[in-house]
Design a protein around this motif. Structure first.
Motif: not given
Ligand code: SF4
Ligand code: SF4
Length: 375
Positions: A233-241, A325-331, A353-362
């Motif tokens: 249904g979704r994808a995490m943006p393919d970026l250097d997070l 930031s902890h989830k996607l970076s400092t972890w 309805g906050i969506d971690i993938t959409a927030e990263v995209a924004r």
């Protein structure tokens, strides 16, 4: 049979698998339908599995729905995760004696089997084991302090909030299981292709009396998992997070999220890798008896960052930024991996309805140096 072999069991065979695990003295935990959700709990028999039930999800939404078939594992991750059995939400650490020494509480010694572990959750269990078990002061609160027997499930029906494929954790499992099931339902019947991962898995499966897996069934099972990967249904943006988060510390988007976020902590409670706890001492009314308890805590609680004089992170924006930031970076800096496995629970169970993938995209769109023309 040996590790690496593949066999097939039918639907009664799945019930026999539960019985064999019980016969070996294992407490079996698996999915059950309760209170309008598919949760994880103790299974007395295979009849308790949620046959014929699926789920519909969206940001801030989770509903069970009756299916037209009797599929057992055609549902995505629910509100509970295996974390609650490996790292309990509320746990007595010990009794506090009158001389203020702490007598440690005994740990459960019941050997356990987990039935129906998805790829995302298998990855999450590995992360938890590393965070808690490999720490300087290890916290080995899992049942009996040892690894459960793991019956994994290859996902064939991802939900709209799943994004494990983009996190590299699913929908199939490749290692770390004793047995792995892929459910097939078609004109040939209801059956499970079973991959054997360990000698213990081979021994248990032999007792279930499986059939030889037909080459067509193995191919069908592999195709079903590949198809699931293409239907996420979704994808995490393919970026250097890590770089994105580093560049976004002052992003205006944190205030935007905070305008929607209730700081309710649901996302951290349902997340299979969030591991923070706090410790509380409680006394009875006479004051003669005191106990020390550990309970899950959340970085969304104001007290979580309390230091002398007040909370370090007073705003919702700073608390959401800390979590993401902890989830996607400092972890990565702390534990060498992402803290997110793409299970989608935090999206479905966020009341806003906050969506971690959409927030990263924004965040990526608003990244300093990025113009609208770039995107
Ligand atoms: S992101 Fe959603 S679930 Fe998490 S604290 Fe905010 S409102 Fe609650
Ligand atoms: S952050 Fe959300 S999607 Fe990622 S592992 Fe935690 S609950 Fe699952």
């Amino acid at each position: 049979m040996i590790p690496g072999d593949t066999a097939t069991i039918d639907r009664p065979g799945l019930d026999r698998l539960v019985d064999v695990l019980h016969d070996r003295g294992l407490r079996v935990i698996g999915p059950v339908l309760r209170d309008g959700a598919i949760i994880l709990d103790v299974l007395e028999s295979g009849a308790q599995l949620p046959a014929g039930w699926g789920v519909e999800t969206a940001p801030g939404r989770y509903r069970v729905r009756q299916r037209e078939d009797d599929a057992v594992f055609a549902h995505c991750a629910g509100p509970s995760s295996w974390k609650q059995f490996l790292h309990p939400p509320h746990r007595k650490l010990g009794d506090i004696e009158p001389d203020l020494t702490v007598e440690s509480a005994p740990r459960s010694t019941v050997p356990t089997a987990f039935l129906g572990v998805r790829g995302c959750d298998l990855a999450a269990m590995g992360i938890l084991e590393h965070v808690l078990g490999d720490a300087v002061y290890p916290d080995r609160s899992s049942p009996a302090g040892r690894r459960p027997f793991l019956v994994a499930v290859n996902c064939t029906e991802p939900s709209t909030v799943c994004f494990c494929a983009s996190m590299g954790t699913g929908p199939g499992v490749s290692t770390g299981f004793d047995l792995a099931l892929t459910e097939l339902i078609d004109s040939a019947g209801h059956r499970f292709v079973v991959d054997i991962g360990t000698d213990a898995g081979a021994e248990i499966l032999t007792a279930v009396r499986p059939s030889t897996a037909a080459a067509t069934d193995i191919a069908r099972a592999r195709d079903a998992v590949a198809s699931a990967a293409s239907r996420m249904g979704r994808a995490m943006p393919d970026l250097d997070l890590r770089a994105l988060i580093r560049d976004s510390l002052e992003s205006p988007h944190w205030d935007d999220v905070a305008s929607r976020c209730l700081t309710c902590a649901n996302c951290t409670m349902v997340c299979p890798t969030c591991f923070c706890t706090t410790t509380e001492d409680v006394t009875d009314l006479t004051g003669d008896h005191a106990e020390r308890w550990q309970r899950w805590a959340s970085c969304f609680e104001p007290d979580f960052s309390y230091l002398h004089g007040g909370s370090v992170r007073q705003s919702g924006a700073s608390r959401y930024r800390q979590w993401l930031s902890h989830k996607l970076s400092t972890w990565y800096d702390q534990f060498g991996s992402s803290g997110c496995v793409g299970c989608g629970r935090c999206i479905a169970w966020c009341p806003a309805g906050i969506d971690i993938t959409a927030e990263v995209a924004r965040l990526a769109e608003l990244r300093p140096g990025t113009t609208d023309d770039d995107g």
